[in-house]
Design an enzyme around this catalytic site. Structure first.
Site, PDB file in Angstrom:
ATOM      1  N   ASN A 110     -18.313   4.541  35.297  1.00 17.65           N
ATOM      2  CA  ASN A 110     -17.523   3.356  34.925  1.00 17.65           C
ATOM      3  C   ASN A 110     -16.770   2.791  36.132  1.00 17.65           C
ATOM      4  O   ASN A 110     -16.671   1.581  36.317  1.00 17.65           O
ATOM      5  CB  ASN A 110     -16.492   3.707  33.843  1.00 17.65           C
ATOM      6  CG  ASN A 110     -17.131   4.023  32.505  1.00 17.65           C
ATOM      7  OD1 ASN A 110     -18.321   3.807  32.312  1.00 17.65           O
ATOM      8  ND2 ASN A 110     -16.336   4.535  31.581  1.00 17.65           N
ATOM      9  N   GLY A 161      -8.417   2.678  32.408  1.00 16.60           N
ATOM     10  CA  GLY A 161      -8.130   3.443  33.623  1.00 16.60           C
ATOM     11  C   GLY A 161      -9.282   3.354  34.623  1.00 16.60           C
ATOM     12  O   GLY A 161      -9.054   3.272  35.839  1.00 16.60           O
ATOM     13  N   ASP A 162     -10.498   3.346  34.129  1.00 19.19           N
ATOM     14  CA  ASP A 162     -11.659   3.259  35.033  1.00 19.19           C
ATOM     15  C   ASP A 162     -11.756   1.871  35.661  1.00 19.19           C
ATOM     16  O   ASP A 162     -12.066   1.742  36.858  1.00 19.19           O
ATOM     17  CB  ASP A 162     -12.950   3.592  34.275  1.00 19.19           C
ATOM     18  CG  ASP A 162     -12.994   5.049  33.844  1.00 19.19           C
ATOM     19  OD1 ASP A 162     -12.318   5.877  34.491  1.00 19.19           O
ATOM     20  OD2 ASP A 162     -13.692   5.356  32.864  1.00 19.19           O
ATOM     21  N   GLY A 195     -15.918  -1.585  24.849  1.00 20.25           N
ATOM     22  CA  GLY A 195     -16.817  -0.811  25.703  1.00 20.25           C
ATOM     23  C   GLY A 195     -16.113  -0.234  26.921  1.00 20.25           C
ATOM     24  O   GLY A 195     -14.965  -0.567  27.223  1.00 20.25           O
ATOM     25  N   ILE A 220     -10.354   1.522  25.786  1.00 18.69           N
ATOM     26  CA  ILE A 220     -11.256   2.509  26.398  1.00 18.69           C
ATOM     27  C   ILE A 220     -11.751   1.962  27.738  1.00 18.69           C
ATOM     28  O   ILE A 220     -12.204   0.826  27.820  1.00 18.69           O
ATOM     29  CB  ILE A 220     -12.467   2.818  25.474  1.00 18.69           C
ATOM     30  CG1 ILE A 220     -11.987   3.523  24.218  1.00 18.69           C
ATOM     31  CG2 ILE A 220     -13.513   3.662  26.200  1.00 18.69           C
ATOM     32  CD1 ILE A 220     -13.073   3.725  23.180  1.00 18.69           C
ATOM     33  N   GLY A 278     -18.867   7.705  31.407  1.00 15.95           N
ATOM     34  CA  GLY A 278     -18.388   8.722  32.346  1.00 15.95           C
ATOM     35  C   GLY A 278     -17.477   8.031  33.341  1.00 15.95           C
ATOM     36  O   GLY A 278     -17.694   6.864  33.688  1.00 15.95           O
ATOM     37  N   LEU A 281       0.587   2.935  33.943  1.00 12.15           N
ATOM     38  CA  LEU A 281       1.550   3.002  32.829  1.00 12.15           C
ATOM     39  C   LEU A 281       1.083   2.184  31.630  1.00 12.15           C
ATOM     40  O   LEU A 281       1.911   1.564  30.956  1.00 12.15           O
ATOM     41  CB  LEU A 281       2.908   2.462  33.314  1.00 12.15           C
ATOM     42  CG  LEU A 281       3.536   3.144  34.532  1.00 12.15           C
ATOM     43  CD1 LEU A 281       4.756   2.372  34.999  1.00 12.15           C
ATOM     44  CD2 LEU A 281       3.918   4.594  34.194  1.00 12.15           C
ATOM     45  N   ASP A 327      -9.605  -3.242  22.917  1.00 12.67           N
ATOM     46  CA  ASP A 327     -10.112  -1.871  23.068  1.00 12.67           C
ATOM     47  C   ASP A 327      -9.691  -1.363  24.448  1.00 12.67           C
ATOM     48  O   ASP A 327     -10.123  -1.911  25.462  1.00 12.67           O
ATOM     49  CB  ASP A 327     -11.644  -1.931  22.927  1.00 12.67           C
ATOM     50  CG  ASP A 327     -12.334  -0.633  23.286  1.00 12.67           C
ATOM     51  OD1 ASP A 327     -11.640   0.363  23.538  1.00 12.67           O
ATOM     52  OD2 ASP A 327     -13.572  -0.607  23.316  1.00 12.67           O
ATOM     53  N   ASN A 338      -2.828   8.735  35.440  1.00 12.51           N
ATOM     54  CA  ASN A 338      -2.067   8.041  34.402  1.00 12.51           C
ATOM     55  C   ASN A 338      -0.860   8.937  34.081  1.00 12.51           C
ATOM     56  O   ASN A 338      -0.700  10.015  34.664  1.00 12.51           O
ATOM     57  CB  ASN A 338      -2.925   7.697  33.177  1.00 12.51           C
ATOM     58  CG  ASN A 338      -3.431   8.939  32.452  1.00 12.51           C
ATOM     59  OD1 ASN A 338      -2.982  10.045  32.702  1.00 12.51           O
ATOM     60  ND2 ASN A 338      -4.377   8.755  31.546  1.00 12.51           N
TER      61      ASN A 338
HETATM   62  P1  ATP Z   1      -7.783   4.738  29.359  1.00  6.72           P
HETATM   63  O1  ATP Z   1      -7.759   6.226  29.082  1.00  6.72           O
HETATM   64  O2  ATP Z   1      -7.454   3.874  28.151  1.00  6.72           O
HETATM   65  O3  ATP Z   1      -8.978   4.276  30.093  1.00  6.72           O
HETATM   66  P2  ATP Z   1      -5.663   5.438  31.099  1.00  6.72           P
HETATM   67  O4  ATP Z   1      -4.836   6.230  30.125  1.00  6.72           O
HETATM   68  O5  ATP Z   1      -6.426   6.181  32.136  1.00  6.72           O
HETATM   69  O6  ATP Z   1      -6.576   4.414  30.348  1.00  6.72           O
HETATM   70  P3  ATP Z   1      -3.535   3.518  31.411  1.00  6.72           P
HETATM   71  O7  ATP Z   1      -2.340   3.799  32.234  1.00  6.72           O
HETATM   72  O8  ATP Z   1      -3.378   3.532  29.928  1.00  6.72           O
HETATM   73  O9  ATP Z   1      -4.690   4.474  31.920  1.00  6.72           O
HETATM   74  O10 ATP Z   1      -4.131   2.084  31.791  1.00  6.72           O
HETATM   75  C1  ATP Z   1      -4.646   1.819  33.078  1.00  6.72           C
HETATM   76  C2  ATP Z   1      -4.294   0.403  33.465  1.00  6.72           C
HETATM   77  O11 ATP Z   1      -4.892  -0.498  32.519  1.00  6.72           O
HETATM   78  C3  ATP Z   1      -2.804   0.080  33.436  1.00  6.72           C
HETATM   79  O12 ATP Z   1      -2.196   0.422  34.667  1.00  6.72           O
HETATM   80  C4  ATP Z   1      -2.835  -1.439  33.211  1.00  6.72           C
HETATM   81  O13 ATP Z   1      -3.095  -2.100  34.424  1.00  6.72           O
HETATM   82  C5  ATP Z   1      -4.056  -1.611  32.298  1.00  6.72           C
HETATM   83  N1  ATP Z   1      -3.721  -1.633  30.863  1.00  6.72           N
HETATM   84  C6  ATP Z   1      -3.823  -0.609  29.995  1.00  6.72           C
HETATM   85  N2  ATP Z   1      -3.444  -0.976  28.756  1.00  6.72           N
HETATM   86  C7  ATP Z   1      -3.103  -2.278  28.846  1.00  6.72           C
HETATM   87  C8  ATP Z   1      -2.623  -3.251  27.914  1.00  6.72           C
HETATM   88  N3  ATP Z   1      -2.416  -2.946  26.635  1.00  6.72           N
HETATM   89  N4  ATP Z   1      -2.367  -4.509  28.373  1.00  6.72           N
HETATM   90  C9  ATP Z   1      -2.575  -4.840  29.667  1.00  6.72           C
HETATM   91  N5  ATP Z   1      -3.031  -3.966  30.593  1.00  6.72           N
HETATM   92  C10 ATP Z   1      -3.289  -2.705  30.198  1.00  6.72           C
END
Ligand code: ATP
Length: 292
Positions: A33, A240-241, A276, A237, A29, A209, A235, A174
């Site tokens: 997280n 963002g958290d 995880g 997943i 959740g 991003l 991974d 995001n």
């Molecule tokens: P998720 O749904 O996968 O938890 P999200 O879609 O909410 O993530 P993202 O913008 O994809 O959010 O990722 C959040 C942060 O994680 C990014 O701002 C970056 O700091 C880090 N991040 C995500 N993917 C990568 C990656 N492939 N390599 C390095 N850092 C990453």
């Protein structure tokens, strides 16, 4: 949200029973997280929420206790069970998920009022959109009135009502969430969409991003792109958290926003090198190791 993850060759069709290949469970959740990420980043952390009275709840409480996260304001709900997610992962790695929020949707304004003293004595209130909106708005207002900084991660993507937006100090969507918030076209440049979302607002906007890091738009201070870190991804997943939780921790520690974002980028980068959700959030020392 307790995730019960099934892996199967494909999704079953209507009326079909399929033998899967793997099964795993995860405490998760967004709020949970993010709390784990905040605590591991060094913040004194407490959660407000609701669990059922079931085996899932016991696992959550044990995890919170082991991380040193306050759970006094996590109530037990005898009527609704703990929220669950039922992801099915197929052989191509595609995920389809049924989410049943259960006790999460039973969080009330009265629960939030019961936690008023905890909110008022905090430095940062970190919110997501997994709980009923009236409870979320009340928490934001209590915090705002007490001078507590309100950080909102508008996820899962939804419209943010004006009374919530008005109480927010830092908004952290995001890219898809930003587009949903603004009703942007898919072909519009993310910087243009972010400028529109920030125009005339008093909050700082941080757009994550993925591998590219994050964009920061601060009222009166302009725009900064804080690059992401290059890592071997296992991974994503919970990225963002990990970002939001560690961002909250660093803002609570008094970092300026761009420094807190640089730390959050590094923390999220470490998290994507591990499997995880909550369990992949790094501790502060591991983040500093990566950031150099
Ligand atoms: P998720 O749904 O996968 O938890 P999200 O879609 O909410 O993530 P993202 O913008 O994809 O959010 O990722 C959040 C942060 O994680 C990014 O701002 C970056 O700091 C880090 N991040 C995500 N993917 C990568 C990656 N492939 N390599 C390095 N850092 C990453």
């Amino acid at each position: 949200m307790y995730d019960l993850v099934a892996t199967a060759p494909r999704r079953p069709g209507p009326g079909e029973t399929l033998i899967g290949s793997q099964f795993a469970t995860f405490v998760g959740g967004k709020g949970f997280n993010q709390a784990v990420a905040a605590a591991r980043a060094g913040a004194t952390t407490a959660v407000i929420g609701r669990l059922g009275e079931d085996l899932f709840a016991a696992e959550f409480r044990e995890f919170l206790g082991a991380e040193g996260i306050g759970a006094t304001d996590v109530s037990s709900d005898p009527e609704h069970g703990t929220g669950v997610g039922l992801p099915v992962l197929d052989e191509t790695g595609q995920n389809s998920i049924i989410v049943i929020p259960r006790a999460n949707l039973a969080v009330t304004v009265a629960d939030v009022e019961a936690a008023r003293a905890r909110i008022e004595s905090a430095t940062v209130l970190l919110l997501q959109l997994e709980l009923p909106m009236d409870a979320t708005v009340r928490a934001a207002r209590i915090a705002r009135a007490a001078g507590v900084r309100v950080v909102l991660n508008p996820a899962p993507a939804a419209t943010v009502p004006a009374d919530l937006a008005d109480a927010v100090d830092v908004l952290v969507p995001n890219e898809p969430e930003l587009r949903q918030l603004t009703g942007a076209r898919a072909d519009e440049l993310v910087l243009d969409v972010a400028r529109r979302a920030a125009a005339g607002r008093s909050y700082a906007l941080i757009v994550t991003l993925g591998p590219d890091g994050a964009l920061v738009l601060e009222p009166g201070r302009g725009e900064v792109h804080v690059p992401g870190l290059r890592v071997d991804v296992l991974d994503t997943i919970g990225a963002g958290d990990a970002f939001c939780g560690s961002l909250g921790a660093r803002l609570a520690a008094g970092d300026p926003i761009t420094e807190a974002v640089a730390f959050a980028n590094a923390a999220a980068a470490v998290s994507v090198t591990r499997r995880g959700g909550a369990a992949s959030a790094p501790r502060r020392a591991e983040v500093l190791d990566l950031a150099g």
